[in-house]
Design a protein around this motif. Structure first.
Motif, PDB file in Angstrom:
ATOM      1  N   LEU B  65      -2.916   2.780  -0.162  1.00  0.00           N
ATOM      2  CA  LEU B  65      -1.802   2.440   0.732  1.00  0.00           C
ATOM      3  C   LEU B  65      -2.301   1.664   1.941  1.00  0.00           C
ATOM      4  N   PHE B  66      -3.468   2.075   2.455  1.00  0.00           N
ATOM      5  CA  PHE B  66      -3.936   1.418   3.674  1.00  0.00           C
ATOM      6  C   PHE B  66      -4.919   0.280   3.391  1.00  0.00           C
ATOM      7  N   SER B  67      -5.068  -0.072   2.131  1.00  0.00           N
ATOM      8  CA  SER B  67      -5.871  -1.256   1.820  1.00  0.00           C
ATOM      9  C   SER B  67      -4.947  -2.475   1.782  1.00  0.00           C
ATOM     10  N   ARG B  68      -5.510  -3.603   1.428  1.00  0.00           N
ATOM     11  CA  ARG B  68      -4.680  -4.805   1.389  1.00  0.00           C
ATOM     12  C   ARG B  68      -3.625  -4.715   0.295  1.00  0.00           C
ATOM     13  N   ALA B  69      -3.993  -4.013  -0.759  1.00  0.00           N
ATOM     14  CA  ALA B  69      -3.049  -3.865  -1.865  1.00  0.00           C
ATOM     15  C   ALA B  69      -1.803  -3.100  -1.438  1.00  0.00           C
TER      16      ALA B  69
ATOM     17  N   LEU C  65      -6.775   3.254 -14.106  1.00  0.00           N
ATOM     18  CA  LEU C  65      -7.001   3.404 -12.667  1.00  0.00           C
ATOM     19  C   LEU C  65      -6.532   2.150 -11.954  1.00  0.00           C
ATOM     20  N   ARG C  66      -5.822   2.348 -10.896  1.00  0.00           N
ATOM     21  CA  ARG C  66      -5.381   1.194 -10.115  1.00  0.00           C
ATOM     22  C   ARG C  66      -6.407   0.943  -9.036  1.00  0.00           C
ATOM     23  N   GLU C  67      -6.866  -0.281  -8.987  1.00  0.00           N
ATOM     24  CA  GLU C  67      -7.856  -0.605  -7.973  1.00  0.00           C
ATOM     25  C   GLU C  67      -7.181  -1.231  -6.766  1.00  0.00           C
ATOM     26  N   THR C  68      -7.892  -1.205  -5.668  1.00  0.00           N
ATOM     27  CA  THR C  68      -7.246  -1.655  -4.429  1.00  0.00           C
ATOM     28  C   THR C  68      -6.965  -3.150  -4.416  1.00  0.00           C
ATOM     29  N   ASN C  69      -7.627  -3.920  -5.287  1.00  0.00           N
ATOM     30  CA  ASN C  69      -7.292  -5.340  -5.306  1.00  0.00           C
ATOM     31  C   ASN C  69      -6.113  -5.629  -6.214  1.00  0.00           C
ATOM     32  N   GLY C  70      -5.507  -4.571  -6.759  1.00  0.00           N
ATOM     33  CA  GLY C  70      -4.305  -4.773  -7.559  1.00  0.00           C
ATOM     34  C   GLY C  70      -4.581  -4.792  -9.043  1.00  0.00           C
ATOM     35  N   GLN C  71      -5.835  -4.932  -9.423  1.00  0.00           N
ATOM     36  CA  GLN C  71      -6.159  -4.887 -10.846  1.00  0.00           C
ATOM     37  C   GLN C  71      -6.027  -3.461 -11.360  1.00  0.00           C
ATOM     38  N   VAL C  72      -5.805  -3.376 -12.665  1.00  0.00           N
ATOM     39  CA  VAL C  72      -5.788  -2.058 -13.280  1.00  0.00           C
ATOM     40  C   VAL C  72      -6.941  -2.008 -14.255  1.00  0.00           C
ATOM     41  N   SER C 145      -2.469  -8.665  -9.661  1.00  0.00           N
ATOM     42  CA  SER C 145      -3.457  -9.072  -8.673  1.00  0.00           C
ATOM     43  C   SER C 145      -3.666 -10.579  -8.753  1.00  0.00           C
ATOM     44  N   LYS C 146      -4.119 -11.112  -7.641  1.00  0.00           N
ATOM     45  CA  LYS C 146      -4.437 -12.535  -7.650  1.00  0.00           C
ATOM     46  C   LYS C 146      -5.880 -12.766  -8.093  1.00  0.00           C
TER      47      LYS C 146
END
Lengths: 416, 310, 299, 249
Positions: B65-69, C65-72, C145-146
């Motif tokens: 939630l608090f990352s850029r994503a 798993l969802r990663e913080t860059n939007g990729q799964v 994700s981009k």
């Protein structure tokens, strides 16, 4: 003196008073007829008002039960739904006071005095057998039954809560309405259905539509204040359908705008035919009442009863709110909004002056005049309080004030 | 007249939002009204569902939630605002399909001449926090699922008890949402609660106009952001005679409009812009709906007297 | 704020219900349960003499798993029962794209990443002497994700070996217990001429079942409902492994397909009881309102 | 040459003006046949000033009998006239004017341009007006113009606010042998109190002026100052401000 002679004298007094009342009424009607703005469409209303001074003849003329009511809080629609005719107990006759002086204190409200006199001047009219409804507004009204020594059984009190904006009083007044309905049902010996109430509301809605056109004409200063007073006074004595039709005919007349007259707002104690002295004087000083806040005139219709749905409860609730919250009677404790309504009318109608009419002995309005004066003056309106009663002797004094008031308004007009 | 226009708007919107998908129309998933996603072939989705979902909603871990994503959570909200801002809460009174459903039920009641349930002012004030509690829960519970090992059957907590979920799909021929799900205790409790709530609210809607709106978290959400919108509901307090028409006529019995004595703004929490009160106000220009200062509709005595002609 | 209290009580109660599971769910199973294994050969564990009784090389799905860059990303464990293979390759395709990508293996684990919603087909090929082991599975990942996921292109374009292919089902991205899945043994190049018909074995919940082909080429498998899956959340899944062995001359092909099933969404819904509760609720509230009305407004 | 006439309830006041200067003035008590009386007065004035009828440019009338006079070129009400008169006479300094007339008392608030901002007027009661003084003068057998001088430090308290009841009260005071001067002061105080009640005391703007016949009574003005706590001024001929004002409306 034997009771017999007393009775005889009383009868003589009755005759004399009645005769005087008739003369007073005729004089006033004649005066209206001689006015340059007289039109014949006003005649039906004058006819109705003739009976307003003679409840006995009124009763003979209608073919349904007559219920007398004081003040405007008892919903007219409910009476209409019960198919009884209402006779509003408010009399403007100066002559009628003669009878009442026997039973009322000297400083009584002139309207109460006159109404009492009017009832007592009727011969063959047993007060104790009349149905009466009293909303408990001012002290005079509350004590009226006792003052006149009427029978308790035929009267119905509606305990008017003196607060409007809180919920308890609203609910209380709704209950009062239901008890009035029950009382009326007992009188006419049949139940009032929701369809009856709905029809009655509809009828008064139609009347309001015409009435709002009439008000529109009035705002444009096209109709005479005296005529307006006659029309609105007739409402509480006439059959509503008939009244609507007559008013509908009246507004069709092509009225001309009276350019030179200055519009003013009239507030205060009720003005009841034939006592239209103040209105005549205002017109004579080339001002015109473009709007008013008087319970016998414009505010007999505070607005149509807006109902949510057609269930009995919703209709009754609409009626109760319409006659409680929208009422302008000064006996309410939370009356600030009354001024709001006035100010809105003043603003929209570009009216600058308010004349406040106080009947001598009408304490609620007298008290209210002070509150109103302060508020209106801070808002920049001109305020003139005129305290008078049904007598004619102070006309000169009033005219002087009215003319000076007109001058001040004219100055404002010139400046802006 | 205004009421008629509103009814037409509502019906068009109803067809669009319930059957729109079948016509190839889809307005996205962030609509500020109860366009239920459970309706097959619907023309748009309710934002509340997005709000509870994973990834785009709040069912995400805190570090995500608090990352850029985490911006992904914001994106549907921006779309929601784009829909919300021009119309504000008029979405409720004029476009919400569930609102129309409630109006239909009310119409039936009115036809039958059954009187409405009247709540006291105190009750109304007591009911008020409920929609915010729901709103908070529908964000908190997904967060708990993602972060504190709350059972994942708690997902979409509001949708599970929302009465629109069983009711609106019926218009698309789907009656399957009236069930108890015996998969496990959580689902059983949720479905049982849903049935009880739906039953209760349906009865409530019958006896009280727009009963559900008193609890609707969407209305609460929109109320929070009402200032962002150019729609204003104003009262000229100097012209109010206190006749009480507005309070009585109001479908959700808002009493503040009647009682307001100081402020201009009377866009109260439960107000959904149906304009019943404006229609029934006898004071000229006392109540008015404004859009960027331009008056959409304001009260007048003439309107009131003519309206009753019908 | 009185209602807040009520609400909290309800929420607390719901929490409790989530924690306390009834001793047996079988009773609930009895109320509403799909028939298990519509097309099973026998009711008990079954032994085909020609086919080993357990798969030896297969994928095992882990939770995406969802990663913080939007990729799964999804991790697959590659289980190889025997000793280390001579050679092992993992490759996959994306959607209907014919390009084949290679994936690296690390500690027997394969990671697939997606930056957009993608359907993956994964193959793992291992050789050990005469035996070829081919594991296959499908998965669908909803990346957003981009940052594009890295891909290493791998040739040849199509897999050489035969594999167990799952045909399109009603719910391709959310396989559930109780649903029918259709499988066939397929080989894109067709160079393997294997004997037909043969049986397809299933390893599910540590039990082995056999499926018989029902129209020469196709096999139907209905995964059984599962206590564990029901108690676990919606996202929990089970690896059901279909396996078989094909022999061509002395060459032996060991094929497996991993079907990752979730619990059934609709199998345990009871409409009659739902409607009854709904009706009861309606009647209760109608009664309550009418009684209140009578009490408060006697006129 | 202009003529202003104030046909009041107790006196008829007439002023002649030339180039905004008062050249002749006269006040006579009102009696029946007012038109004839007015004509007589006009003629008298013309004679005194050695003018002819054709020199009269305008004839303005005000007061209760204003509509009875024929040939007037302008008829105004006395409140407006009064305000205009005092505004002209004080060169715009007056903000509040207390007019004590024969039968009524008026409080007029003026703006700096002479506009009437607000006014109050007593009802049909004679207490606090010139008529009250006339009654008292008759009982005490003292001419009105002596009221100013016969002041006393210890006034009696006259409670009645009604002219009729006050009369009987004064008679009983006389019977007790109380000094006439104390009674006169008491009467002044009583009238001042009544006027002060009408003004509402505190919200008067300065300068406060008094006019009308009874304003000639210095004792009354002193009492009024005591009662209102304002400095009260008066113009030179307080009786004629209304008649004078008619020329400036």
């Amino acid at each position: 003196m034997t009771p017999n002679t007393v009775n005889k004298r009383l009868q003589q007094l009755q005759h004399k008073t009645k005769h005087q009342i008739c003369i007073e009424f005729e004089d006033q009607v004649e005066l209206i007829r001689q006015q340059p703005d007289y039109i014949s469409e006003i005649e039906p209303f004058l006819n109705v008002l003739k009976y307003s001074l003679h409840p006995c003849e009124f009763q003979q003329q209608i073919n349904s039960t007559m219920v007398m009511a004081l003040c405007i809080q008892a919903p007219l629609e409910l009476f209409h739904a019960a198919r009884v005719r209402i006779f509003k107990l408010a009399c403007g006759s100066f002559a009628a006071r003669n009878m009442a002086t026997r039973s009322l204190p000297a400083l009584t409200c002139p309207m109460i005095k006159s109404s009492t006199g009017m009832l007592q001047s009727q011969n063959n009219f047993d007060l104790n057998r009349q149905y009466m409804v009293f909303p408990t507004t001012c002290d005079w009204v509350v004590k009226w039954r006792e003052l006149t020594g009427m029978d308790k059984r035929q009267t119905h009190y509606m305990d008017l809560p003196h607060l409007r904006e809180n919920e308890q009083s609203s609910n209380k007044w709704l209950e009062e309405l239901y008890s009035l309905k029950k009382w009326l049902e007992a009188i006419v010996k049949k139940s009032i259905t929701r369809k009856d109430i709905f029809k009655a509301i509809k009828a008064y809605m139609d009347a309001f539509r015409i009435f709002s056109k009439l008000i529109e004409l009035r705002r444009q200063q096209r109709i005479s204040s005296v005529h307006f007073a006659v029309i609105t006074n007739a409402l509480t004595y006439d059959n509503i359908e008939n009244w609507t039709a007559c008013t509908g005919r009246y507004i069709l007349y092509p009225f001309h705008e009276k350019k030179e007259s200055i519009p003013i707002f009239l507030a205060g104690s009720p003005i009841i035919f034939p006592n239209v002295k103040l209105l005549t004087l205002i017109e004579a000083s080339s001002m015109r009442v473009a709007a008013d806040d008087i319970c016998s005139m414009e505010r007999v219709f505070p607005g149509p009863a807006c109902y949510e749905d057609k269930s009995e409860y919703a209709l009754m609730r609409a009626l109760s709110h319409r006659y409680h919250r929208a009422c302008i009677c000064p006996t309410f404790a939370d009356n600030e909004r009354r001024l709001n309504g006035m100010v809105n009318v003043l603003k929209n109608g570009k009216i600058k002056g308010v004349i406040f009419h106080v009947l001598k002995g009408c304490h609620p309005y007298d008290i209210e005049s002070v509150i109103m004066e302060n508020k209106l003056k801070t808002l920049g309106y001109r305020f003139l309080k005129i305290e008078t009663d049904y007598v004619k002797e102070d006309e000169q004094n009033i005219v002087t004030r009215l003319e000076a008031f007109r001058q001040t308004l004219k100055q404002i007009k010139k400046q802006s | 007249m205004v009421n008629r226009v509103r009814m037409i708007c509502q019906h068009i919107s109803f067809v669009l939002l319930i059957y729109g998908g079948r016509l190839g129309i889809h307005l996205g998933s962030s609509l500020p009204c109860f366009a239920c996603p459970f309706v097959n072939g619907c023309g748009g989705h309710c934002y509340l569902m997005i709000l509870q979902r994973s990834r785009v909603g709040f069912q995400v871990t805190f570090d995500y939630l608090f990352s850029r994503a985490g911006l992904e959570v914001l994106w549907p909200f921006v779309v929601f605002l784009l829909f919300f801002v021009p119309l504000s809460k008029l979405w409720c009174g004029w476009l919400c399909p569930f609102c129309l459903f409630q109006d239909w039920i009310t119409m039936i009641r009115k036809k039958l001449g059954i009187r409405e349930m009247i709540f006291s002012r105190k009750t109304h004030i007591r009911l008020r926090p409920i929609k915010y509690i729901l709103l908070v829960l529908l964000i908190l519970i997904p967060l708990c699922i993602a972060n504190f090992n709350l059972h994942s059957d708690w997902a979409l907590p509001f949708c599970r008890i929302c009465p629109a979920k069983p009711i609106l799909p019926m218009f698309a021929g789907n009656f399957t949402h009236f069930h108890l799900d015996f998969t496990n205790t959580v689902t059983l409790c949720f479905t049982a609660l849903s049935m009880v709530i739906t039953g209760g609210l349906l009865v409530g809607i019958f006896f009280k106009e727009r009963f559900f709106c008193l609890f609707c978290p969407m209305l609460g959400l929109m109320h929070i952001f009402r200032r962002l919108s150019p729609v204003r509901f104003e009262k000229d307090i100097s012209g109010c005679t206190g006749c009480g028409n507005c309070e009585r006529i109001c479908p959700v019995d808002i009493h503040e409009v009647h009682l307001e004595n100081e402020k201009k703004d009377v866009f109260m929490q439960n107000c959904m812009g149906c304009m019943h009160c404006v229609e029934s106000c006898p004071g000229d220009n006392v109540l008015s709906f404004k859009w960027f200062g331009f008056t959409l509709f304001s009260s007048s005595r003439n309107y009131l007297s003519l309206k009753r002609k019908q | 704020m009185l209602y807040l209290k009520h609400f909290l009580i309800i929420i607390f109660f719901l929490f409790l219900t989530g924690l306390i599971e009834p001793a047996s769910f079988n009773r609930l199973d009895l109320i509403n349960c799909m028939p298990v294994h519509g097309h099973m050969l026998n009711s008990g564990p079954y032994r085909n003499k020609r086919i080993p009784n357990s798969p030896s090389f297969y994928f095992e799905h882990k939770a995406p798993l969802r990663e913080t860059n939007g990729q799964v990303s999804q991790v697959f464990s590659l289980i190889f029962k025997d000793n280390d293979p001579d050679l092992m390759d993992v490759y996959f395709t994306e959607d209907r794209n014919p390009t084949i990508y290679k994936s690296s293996i690390k500690d027997g684990k394969v990671i697939i990443r997606a930056h957009r919603p993608t359907v993956f087909q994964l193959w793992a090929v291992a050789r050990k002497g005469e035996n070829t082991f081919i594991a296959h599975t499908n998965c669908m990942l909803f990346g957003n994700s981009k940052t594009k996921a890295e891909r290493i292109i791998f040739f040849p374009k199509t897999p050489e070996a035969p594999y167990i292919e799952m045909q399109a089902s009603k719910q391709p991205y959310w396989p559930q217990t109780g649903q029918e899945f259709i499988f066939r043994i397929s080989s894109k190049t067709g160079f393997v001429r294997f004997a037909l018909p043969t049986d397809l074995m299933v390893l599910s919940n540590n039990k082995v079942f056999a499926l018989k082909s029902y129209d020469r080429l196709r096999y139907v498998y209905t995964p059984a409902h599962d206590q564990y899956l029901r108690k676990a959340g919606v996202r929990a899944g089970r690896n059901d492994i279909l396996f078989t062995q094909l022999r061509e001359a002395d060459h032996c092909f060991n094929l497996t397909h991993t079907l990752y099933v979730h619990r059934s969404r609709t199998a345990f819904e009871n409409y009659a009881i739902g409607a009854a509760v709904f009706g009861a609720s309606c009647f209760f509230f109608i009664g309550w309102i009418i009684l209140n009305r009578k009490r408060r407004t006697p006129w | 040459m202009k003529i202003g006439i104030d046909v009041g309830s107790t006196a008829i006041k007439i002023v002649f003006s030339a180039d905004n200067q008062m050249i002749w003035k006269k006040a006579v008590p009102t009696r029946p046949e007012q038109p004839a009386l007015v004509n007589e007065l006009i003629q008298q004035g013309l004679d005194d000033c050695c003018l002819l009828k054709k020199d009269i440019k305008t004839l303005c009338t005000t007061g209760y009998g204003r509509n009875l006079i024929n040939g007037s070129s302008r008829v105004v009400d006395e409140i407006t006239a009064n305000a205009a008169g005092i505004h002209q006479l004080t060169s715009g300094r007056a903000r509040t004017l207390i007019n004590i007339g024969g039968q009524d008392v008026k409080i007029i608030k003026l703006s700096d341009t002479g506009r009437i901002l607000d006014f109050k007027m007593n009802d049909k009661c004679a207490a606090g007006t010139g008529r009250f003084f006339e009654i008292v003068a008759k009982i005490l057998d003292t001419p009105l113009n002596e009221f100013s001088f016969e002041s006393s430090d210890e006034p009696v308290n006259i409670n009645s606010i009604c002219a009729v009841f006050a009369e009987s009260e004064i008679v009983s005071l006389l019977a007790q042998g109380i000094d006439k001067h104390r009674i006169i002061k008491g009467v002044n105080n009583s009238v001042a109190r009544r006027i002060a009640n009408l003004t509402g005391h505190a919200d008067l703007d300065e300068d406060v002026y008094v006019d009308g016949g009874p304003a000639l009574n210095q004792g009354l003005i002193e009492s009024l100052e005591n009662e209102l706590l304002y400095d009260i001024k008066k113009v030179q001929d307080p009786q004629f401000t209304v008649a004078w004002g008619t020329l400036f409306c």
